[in-house]
Scaffold this active site. Sequence first.
Site, PDB file in Angstrom:
ATOM      1  N   ASP A   1       0.895  -1.155   0.000  1.00  0.00           N
ATOM      2  CA  ASP A   1       0.000   0.000   0.000  1.00  0.00           C
ATOM      3  C   ASP A   1       0.929   1.199   0.000  1.00  0.00           C
ATOM      4  O   ASP A   1       1.591   1.470   1.012  1.00  0.00           O
ATOM      5  CB  ASP A   1      -0.881  -0.021   1.262  1.00  0.00           C
ATOM      6  N   HIS A   2       0.988   1.908  -1.117  1.00  0.00           N
ATOM      7  CA  HIS A   2       2.053   2.916  -1.221  1.00  0.00           C
ATOM      8  C   HIS A   2       1.907   4.046  -0.212  1.00  0.00           C
ATOM      9  O   HIS A   2       2.870   4.743   0.088  1.00  0.00           O
ATOM     10  CB  HIS A   2       2.186   3.441  -2.661  1.00  0.00           C
TER      11      HIS A   2
ATOM     12  N   HIS B   1      -5.873   2.764   1.541  1.00  0.00           N
ATOM     13  CA  HIS B   1      -5.178   3.971   2.007  1.00  0.00           C
ATOM     14  C   HIS B   1      -5.852   4.647   3.214  1.00  0.00           C
ATOM     15  O   HIS B   1      -5.196   4.955   4.206  1.00  0.00           O
ATOM     16  CB  HIS B   1      -5.078   4.987   0.865  1.00  0.00           C
TER      17      HIS B   1
HETATM   18  C1  BG6 Z   1      -4.091   4.661  -5.992  1.00  0.00           C
HETATM   19  C2  BG6 Z   1      -5.480   4.693  -6.567  1.00  0.00           C
HETATM   20  O1  BG6 Z   1      -3.919   3.568  -5.150  1.00  0.00           O
HETATM   21  O2  BG6 Z   1      -3.867   5.857  -5.271  1.00  0.00           O
HETATM   22  C3  BG6 Z   1      -5.663   5.897  -7.465  1.00  0.00           C
HETATM   23  O3  BG6 Z   1      -5.713   3.511  -7.314  1.00  0.00           O
HETATM   24  C4  BG6 Z   1      -5.300   7.163  -6.716  1.00  0.00           C
HETATM   25  O4  BG6 Z   1      -6.993   5.991  -7.957  1.00  0.00           O
HETATM   26  C5  BG6 Z   1      -3.937   7.031  -6.056  1.00  0.00           C
HETATM   27  O5  BG6 Z   1      -5.262   8.215  -7.666  1.00  0.00           O
HETATM   28  C6  BG6 Z   1      -3.665   8.210  -5.144  1.00  0.00           C
HETATM   29  O6  BG6 Z   1      -2.326   8.148  -4.718  1.00  0.00           O
HETATM   30  P1  BG6 Z   1      -1.569   9.454  -4.235  1.00  0.00           P
HETATM   31  O7  BG6 Z   1      -0.244   8.970  -3.756  1.00  0.00           O
HETATM   32  O8  BG6 Z   1      -1.482  10.374  -5.435  1.00  0.00           O
HETATM   33  O9  BG6 Z   1      -2.415  10.051  -3.166  1.00  0.00           O
END
Ligand code: BG6
Length: 412
Positions: A88-89, A151
């Site tokens: 989960d980034h 997230h």
């Molecule tokens: C991803 C989703 O996991 O996270 C995307 O699939 C979303 O839809 C993105 O745009 C948002 O990531 P960040 O790091 O830009 O908040």
Amino acid sequence: GKLRDRLAEVSVDHNCGTDRICYLATAPTFFATIVGGLAANGLIERAGVARHDRLIVEKPFGRDLASARALNGVLRAVLDEEQIYRIDHYLGKETVQNILAFRFANSIIEPIWNRQYIDHVQITAAETLGVEHRGRYYEESGAVRDMFQNHLFQLMSLVAMDPPVRYHGQSVRDRKADVLRAVIPFEPARLDRAAVRGQYGPGVVDGAAVPGYREDSSVAPDSNRETFAALRIGLDNWRWAGVPFYLRSGKRLPEKLTMIAIEFKRVPHLFFRQRRQDQIEPNTLTIRIQPNEGISLKLGAKMPGSKMRIRQMQMTFSYNDAFGDFPATAYEMLLLDAMEGDPTLFNRSDAVDLSWEILKPVLETWEATPASPAFPNYAAGEWGPPAAAELLARDGRAWRNSSAPARFGAES
Ligand code: BG6
């Protein structure tokens, strides 16, 4: 087979041993096939004395409880849980990791981090982007699967968890799973009181006219898919009983902003003689995950002058001012952790199951019934549908929207 042979050559040429890390950054429909192929060709195998392979799996991990369990079954047929890294980034973001440092490395924070002092918590992940070229994926997922199950639940868990015994994979993840265990289940019959869905129509974002979600060529013209959601979550535990957590996320909102706002209770008694326009706001701690990363605390202070008048001011910590640029991106940090065999910032299967279980009534109810009022119910460039504001207004509260500060700290 070709990949196996090629990797064997590379291992010899570069003397890099036999452990393999495979990273499944593909559409989830291929996960099971790929894992079957990797295992059949000896590219991954159950941990043993000689080898310790790892598998990194991108989100989404399933699309509901049953499919997540089925996928887990496929992975566990060839690997141990310790070898599976569900990525989960958000957990690789510096500002997200700092939530634990902020809470537990400062003695003044933790004593007030509970229902005695905190009125409620807001977690916002707003995006200006639409679904871009991902309409097909998004039709299958929607905001709740795409952002909440992973997230936003991660952010909520880090804000709400009890201190772990050690900064260690099992200990940290045990405490995070406890938060999900404490979530009060959504009641399908009263879902409207706790969950709001939205879908954007045409509008204006960043000064440019943009089409609605249903106008995307890979989206059904009568799509019932939510591009915005807001949830009111209650935690049934000692620390948080009675403190709502409001979570929201959406596409095509007015600004790109991920932020956690902790609103504290008001002072019990104000002995200053205030004019009506001098309303004293409650203290609010804002953790800006991105952009303009930082933390700020809103406080009341005396305005200079002969009268005792109070105004809001802000104490601010800006990452950029304090530390300069981040040394690595979220993905780089997480991939390095996986290489080093540290699972602390990866999702464990029990937490994945718990998150799908919590969201089940929301997903099932929304999929079975068309939205009312009908979609689209917010214009691109607005903060979601009116019902999102009403969700908080019913509790006498309001969302905190930043006013696009030029730099962190300049918020009104
Ligand atoms: C991803 C989703 O996991 O996270 C995307 O699939 C979303 O839809 C993105 O745009 C948002 O990531 P960040 O790091 O830009 O908040």
